[in-house]
Motif scaffolding. Structure first.
Motif, PDB file in Angstrom:
ATOM      1  N   UNK A 342       7.514   5.198  93.232  1.00 61.46           N
ATOM      2  CA  UNK A 342       8.441   4.514  94.122  1.00 61.46           C
ATOM      3  C   UNK A 342       8.370   3.010  93.925  1.00 61.46           C
ATOM      4  N   UNK A 343       9.462   2.327  94.268  1.00 60.67           N
ATOM      5  CA  UNK A 343       9.457   0.866  94.300  1.00 60.67           C
ATOM      6  C   UNK A 343       8.409   0.371  95.295  1.00 60.67           C
ATOM      7  N   UNK A 344       8.183   1.154  96.348  1.00 68.07           N
ATOM      8  CA  UNK A 344       7.232   0.789  97.391  1.00 68.07           C
ATOM      9  C   UNK A 344       5.980   1.644  97.251  1.00 68.07           C
ATOM     10  N   UNK A 345       4.932   1.125  96.603  1.00 70.25           N
ATOM     11  CA  UNK A 345       3.721   1.909  96.396  1.00 70.25           C
ATOM     12  C   UNK A 345       2.727   1.713  97.537  1.00 70.25           C
ATOM     13  N   UNK A 346       1.575   2.344  97.401  1.00 69.57           N
ATOM     14  CA  UNK A 346       0.492   2.143  98.344  1.00 69.57           C
ATOM     15  C   UNK A 346       0.756   2.768  99.698  1.00 69.57           C
ATOM     16  N   UNK A 347      -0.071   2.431 100.690  1.00 67.68           N
ATOM     17  CA  UNK A 347       0.072   3.033 102.019  1.00 67.68           C
ATOM     18  C   UNK A 347       1.448   2.830 102.643  1.00 67.68           C
ATOM     19  N   UNK A 348       2.013   1.605 102.531  1.00 63.80           N
ATOM     20  CA  UNK A 348       3.325   1.391 103.142  1.00 63.80           C
ATOM     21  C   UNK A 348       4.395   2.205 102.430  1.00 63.80           C
ATOM     22  N   UNK A 349       4.264   2.361 101.109  1.00 65.22           N
ATOM     23  CA  UNK A 349       5.217   3.199 100.393  1.00 65.22           C
ATOM     24  C   UNK A 349       5.106   4.661 100.785  1.00 65.22           C
ATOM     25  N   UNK A 350       3.892   5.097 101.105  1.00 62.96           N
ATOM     26  CA  UNK A 350       3.681   6.498 101.489  1.00 62.96           C
ATOM     27  C   UNK A 350       4.345   6.832 102.810  1.00 62.96           C
ATOM     28  N   UNK A 351       4.593   5.816 103.667  1.00 55.09           N
ATOM     29  CA  UNK A 351       5.281   6.081 104.928  1.00 55.09           C
ATOM     30  C   UNK A 351       6.735   5.634 104.904  1.00 55.09           C
ATOM     31  N   UNK A 352       7.076   4.685 104.028  1.00 53.14           N
ATOM     32  CA  UNK A 352       8.446   4.164 103.998  1.00 53.14           C
ATOM     33  C   UNK A 352       9.356   5.001 103.110  1.00 53.14           C
ATOM     34  N   UNK A 353       8.913   5.314 101.900  1.00 47.23           N
ATOM     35  CA  UNK A 353       9.764   6.033 100.955  1.00 47.23           C
ATOM     36  C   UNK A 353      10.218   7.396 101.475  1.00 47.23           C
ATOM     37  N   UNK A 354       9.334   8.243 102.041  1.00 43.89           N
ATOM     38  CA  UNK A 354       9.809   9.538 102.529  1.00 43.89           C
ATOM     39  C   UNK A 354      10.829   9.420 103.656  1.00 43.89           C
ATOM     40  N   UNK A 355      10.821   8.276 104.360  1.00 39.12           N
ATOM     41  CA  UNK A 355      11.806   8.114 105.430  1.00 39.12           C
ATOM     42  C   UNK A 355      13.133   7.581 104.888  1.00 39.12           C
TER      43      UNK A 355
END
Length: 481
Positions: A342-355
């Protein structure tokens, strides 16, 4: 790429396994994240009221999200009054189409870019290329990624997975294909690498008529866009072109300049470990004979409204893209950003991308599980996003959605089989005898190191004890006749 997820990437467990085998990647990540962590800790320790600042940032973000419709309309009104034009995009495809149309209307065939994360989310470079328009990244790390035909792996330092020697090789190999070549005797000294990039980009800054940017913040009360950066390329992209197009997520709005002041303290210390950003650029519409003559603001939804409707998940929209959570995450430090797909990796990507993307794809469904739930990310987040809480919430959503799928998951099939076996004493006894026989075949020294078939995934990280030769029920019948 489709949305914030890179198409074709495997689910996190598979991608992480590949990344863990790359020792150079792990060394680069450990060195970089350790350095950034230390700088952040030193910068934060200087502020006596840091926790109060964090709480103030959280409060402003939550208040803004509660009244986001009002602030967005106010922003549009102020931008328009200042000579700019606002475009609304429901998704990444519409946003990319708007930008392509705006660039084509100028007649230009190239653009320079700064603050590219949102444009990466919508796949803008690919859309521009399809229209015959070349986009040049001007952030140093983004330039490394672009020249290396790579993908970003960190929010703040997109080329964090590269070391100086690798960057030197990329510059020598690829710079000449896109403009001014790197010096033949280029070394891996950071000053020389930066100078090569500066000379390569300078001709593009002076030639480009169209600039494309993101923004860190949008101030609703005046219609002002704000970019903070460390290299000066942002100032070039925002002032030299005749046309400026900014693509920004709708969650980047703050109500007032007084609110902005809070984030201008939180962001630099949390991201680069600096007291303030070297360059803070702000612009409000257009001004005659000063900067771009045309300004377009493309406001992107791209799943943000759906995220806003979730009372638990919506806090991910508070993110100010500081990357502090990546730098303390033990999972990210070992696998890097590419494993998240994802463009958004790491912990924030793990909660932002699926949403933003949903969880239809296996790669997106796996992201809420890409965490140990240690809570380090929550402790350093400058706006107090409770990432562990959102991760657990999204895991529950993934499980609930799995129950409604027409094709049951292997886990559900296994649970259904177990229920059937445990419901009948004769079936349970037969299963126990079969397990004991299999244990004699597969076990060694009392352990089974690999199970066959789909069950092999269970033994990739653990051994299974060999089942007892005789069950308790069988032993009881034999000894208590």
């Amino acid at each position: 790429m489709n949305g914030p997820t890179f198409l074709g990437t495997p689910a996190f467990p598979s991608a992480a396994r590949t990344a863990l085998a790359d020792t150079r990647l792990r060394h680069n990540l450990a060195h970089a994240t350790t350095t950034i962590r230390r700088k952040r800790e030193e910068a934060v320790a200087e502020v006596d009221d840091w926790e109060a600042l964090r709480e103030a940032g959280r409060a402003v973000k939550e208040r803004t999200l509660r009244h986001l419709d009002r602030y967005l309309l106010q922003l549009e009104e102020r931008v328009t009054a200042a000579g700019g034009r606002v475009h609304w995009a429901r998704d990444g495809q519409e946003a990319a189409r708007i930008v392509v149309d705006l660039v084509q209307a100028t007649g230009e065939r190239e653009v320079v870019k700064v603050k590219s994360m949102t444009t990466q989310e919508i796949g803008l470079n690919e859309a521009l290329a399809d229209a015959g328009i070349t986009a040049y990244e001007t952030d140093l790390a983004e330039l490394v990624v672009q020249l290396g035909q790579d993908r970003p792996s960190h929010i703040l330092v997109p080329a964090i997975h590269r070391n100086r020697a690798e960057i030197r090789e990329i510059f020598l190999r690829a710079m000449g294909e896109h403009g001014r070549a790197a010096p033949a005797d280029l070394s891996d000294d950071p000053q020389e690498l930066a100078e090569a990039a500066r000379r390569h980009l300078r001709e593009k800054f002076l030639r480009a008529k169209v600039g494309v940017s993101g923004a860190n913040f949008l101030v609703a009360e005046t219609g002002t866009a704000v970019v903070v950066e460390s290299e000066g390329n942002g100032r070039m992209c925002l002032t030299l072109p005749e046309t400026l197009i900014s693509v920004v997520g709708i969650e980047k709005v703050v109500p007032t300049w007084q609110d902005l002041e809070i984030f201008l303290q939180l962001l630099p210390r949390s991201s680069t470990g600096e007291r303030m950003n070297p360059y803070t650029s702000s612009w409000t519409g257009t001004t005659a004979d000063d900067g771009p003559g045309a300004f377009h603001l493309v406001l992107l939804d791209g799943g943000r409204t759906d995220t806003l409707a979730d009372p638990v998940g919506r806090q991910a929209l508070n993110c100010i893209r500081c990357s502090a959570c990546l730098n303390v995450c033990p999972v990210y430090e070992r696998v890097g950003g590419h494993a998240y797909g994802s463009v958004y990796p790491g912990p924030i990507g793990a909660v932002l991308t699926p949403q933003l993307r949903g969880t239809a794809a296996e790669s997106d469904r796996s992201l809420p599980y890409a965490s140990t739930l240690c809570g380090a990310c929550y402790e350093v987040c400058p706006v107090k996003i409770n990432i562990p809480e959102v991760l657990v919430h999204l895991r529950a959503r993934v499980v609930d959605e799995g129950r409604t799928r027409k094709v049951p998951s292997p886990e559900r099939l296994a649970m259904a089989a177990a229920r059937s076996v445990l419901a009948g004493p004769s079936r349970l006894a037969a299963a126990q005898r079969a397990a004991a026989a299999a244990g004699r075949l597969l076990g060694r020294d009392g352990r089974i190191s690999r199970l066959p078939g789909p069950a092999s995934a269970w033994t990739e990280a653990r051994d299974v004890p060999v089942p007892a030769r005789e069950s308790f029920r069988a032993w009881w019948r034999r000894t208590h006749r």
